[in-house]
Design a protein around this motif. Structure first.
Motif, mmCIF file in Angstrom:
data_model
loop_
_atom_site.group_PDB
_atom_site.id
_atom_site.type_symbol
_atom_site.label_atom_id
_atom_site.label_comp_id
_atom_site.label_asym_id
_atom_site.label_seq_id
_atom_site.Cartn_x
_atom_site.Cartn_y
_atom_site.Cartn_z
ATOM 1 N N THR A 134 -41.552 9.049 -24.324
ATOM 2 C CA THR A 134 -40.888 7.822 -23.895
ATOM 3 C C THR A 134 -41.828 7.054 -22.979
ATOM 4 N N LEU A 135 -42.255 5.873 -23.440
ATOM 5 C CA LEU A 135 -43.221 5.074 -22.682
ATOM 6 C C LEU A 135 -42.612 4.496 -21.415
ATOM 7 N N LYS A 136 -43.443 4.369 -20.402
ATOM 8 C CA LYS A 136 -43.089 3.671 -19.166
ATOM 9 C C LYS A 136 -44.034 2.480 -19.062
ATOM 10 N N VAL A 137 -43.493 1.281 -19.164
ATOM 11 C CA VAL A 137 -44.319 0.068 -19.142
ATOM 12 C C VAL A 137 -43.809 -0.839 -18.040
ATOM 13 N N ARG A 138 -44.729 -1.294 -17.177
ATOM 14 C CA ARG A 138 -44.388 -2.244 -16.122
ATOM 15 C C ARG A 138 -45.644 -2.999 -15.727
ATOM 16 N N GLU A 139 -45.481 -4.048 -14.947
ATOM 17 C CA GLU A 139 -46.638 -4.785 -14.465
ATOM 18 C C GLU A 139 -47.393 -3.911 -13.474
ATOM 19 N N ALA A 140 -48.716 -3.875 -13.627
ATOM 20 C CA ALA A 140 -49.542 -3.018 -12.772
ATOM 21 C C ALA A 140 -49.617 -3.591 -11.366
ATOM 22 N N ASN A 141 -49.695 -2.688 -10.390
ATOM 23 C CA ASN A 141 -49.898 -3.096 -9.002
ATOM 24 C C ASN A 141 -51.345 -3.501 -8.811
ATOM 25 N N GLU A 142 -51.582 -4.321 -7.806
ATOM 26 C CA GLU A 142 -52.963 -4.650 -7.444
ATOM 27 C C GLU A 142 -53.638 -3.391 -6.938
ATOM 28 N N PRO A 143 -54.918 -3.183 -7.288
ATOM 29 C CA PRO A 143 -55.605 -1.996 -6.775
ATOM 30 C C PRO A 143 -55.709 -2.054 -5.259
ATOM 31 N N LYS A 144 -55.502 -0.906 -4.639
ATOM 32 C CA LYS A 144 -55.553 -0.836 -3.182
ATOM 33 C C LYS A 144 -56.989 -0.688 -2.739
ATOM 34 N N ASN A 145 -57.353 -1.402 -1.690
ATOM 35 C CA ASN A 145 -58.698 -1.318 -1.137
ATOM 36 C C ASN A 145 -58.719 -0.188 -0.116
ATOM 37 N N THR A 146 -59.377 0.900 -0.451
ATOM 38 C CA THR A 146 -59.397 2.066 0.441
ATOM 39 C C THR A 146 -60.421 1.924 1.549
ATOM 40 N N ASP A 147 -61.326 0.942 1.434
ATOM 41 C CA ASP A 147 -62.338 0.739 2.466
ATOM 42 C C ASP A 147 -61.760 0.113 3.717
ATOM 43 N N THR A 148 -60.718 -0.691 3.557
ATOM 44 C CA THR A 148 -60.138 -1.389 4.697
ATOM 45 C C THR A 148 -59.021 -0.539 5.295
#
Length: 152
Positions: A134-148
Motif C-alpha cells: 500500500t503506497l504512501k504518497v504525499r508532498e515531500a518536506n523541504e530538506p532540513k539543513n543540518t549545518d545550521t
C-alpha cells in the motif's frame, strides 16, 4: 529576445521600406539611419508583444512539486515508478533511495512532477495497492539543513 526567421525577414523588409522612403526625403544619412533603427525596434517590439507568453504562464508551465513515495516494493525501479505516476501527469524525475552499504532499494523515493498534476496524483495514488504493498504518497518536506544549529 529570441528571434526566428520570420522576425528577421520582417525586420529586413521594414528596413528596406524605410530606406526607400527616407531616400526620397532630403535628410542627413545619420538621421535617416537613426529613424530607421527606432522604427524597426518599435515594429519588432509590437510584433513580439502578442507572441511572448506572460511571466505567469512561463512560471506555471515550469513549476513542479516533489512528492514522497513510501512503502514501495523493493523490486520496483525508477522506470516502474515513473510509468505509474505518468498516468496522472507530467513526471520530470524519479529518485529511489538505496542503502549505502548494500546498494539495495530502501522502499521509498521521490517523484518530481508538474505542480498542476501533483495534487491529483497524491489523491489517486495514496493508499493504492501497488506490487502487493500500500503506497504512501504525499508532498515531500523541504530538506532540513543540518549545518545550521539554532541556539537560544
Amino acid at each position: 529576445m529570441k528571434s526566428n526567421n520570420q522576425t528577421i525577414i520582417t525586420a529586413v523588409a521594414i528596413a528596406i521600406i524605410g530606406a526607400l522612403i527616407f531616400s526620397f526625403i532630403h535628410i542627413p544619412s545619420s538621421i535617416s539611419f537613426a529613424l530607421g533603427a527606432v522604427l524597426t525596434g518599435l515594429a519588432l517590439n509590437f510584433m513580439q508583444t502578442d507572441k511572448t507568453p506572460s511571466m505567469t504562464e512561463t512560471e506555471t508551465s515550469q513549476s513542479s512539486k516533489t512528492l514522497y513515495v513510501g512503502n514501495l516494493p523493493y523490486r520496483a525501479n525508477e522506470t516502474d515508478v515513473k510509468n505509474l505516476f505518468a498516468e496522472h501527469g507530467d513526471v520530470f524525475a524519479v529518485r529511489l533511495m538505496k542503502d549505502k552499504r548494500t546498494g539495495k532499494r530502501r522502499g521509498f523515493g521521490f517523484v518530481v512532477m508538474s505542480s498542476t498534476d501533483a495534487d491529483g496524483a497524491i489523491e489517486q495514488l495514496n493508499n493504492k495497492e501497488y506490487g502487493q504493498r500500500t503506497l504512501k504518497v504525499r508532498e515531500a518536506n523541504e530538506p532540513k539543513n543540518t549545518d545550521t544549529v539554532e541556539t537560544e
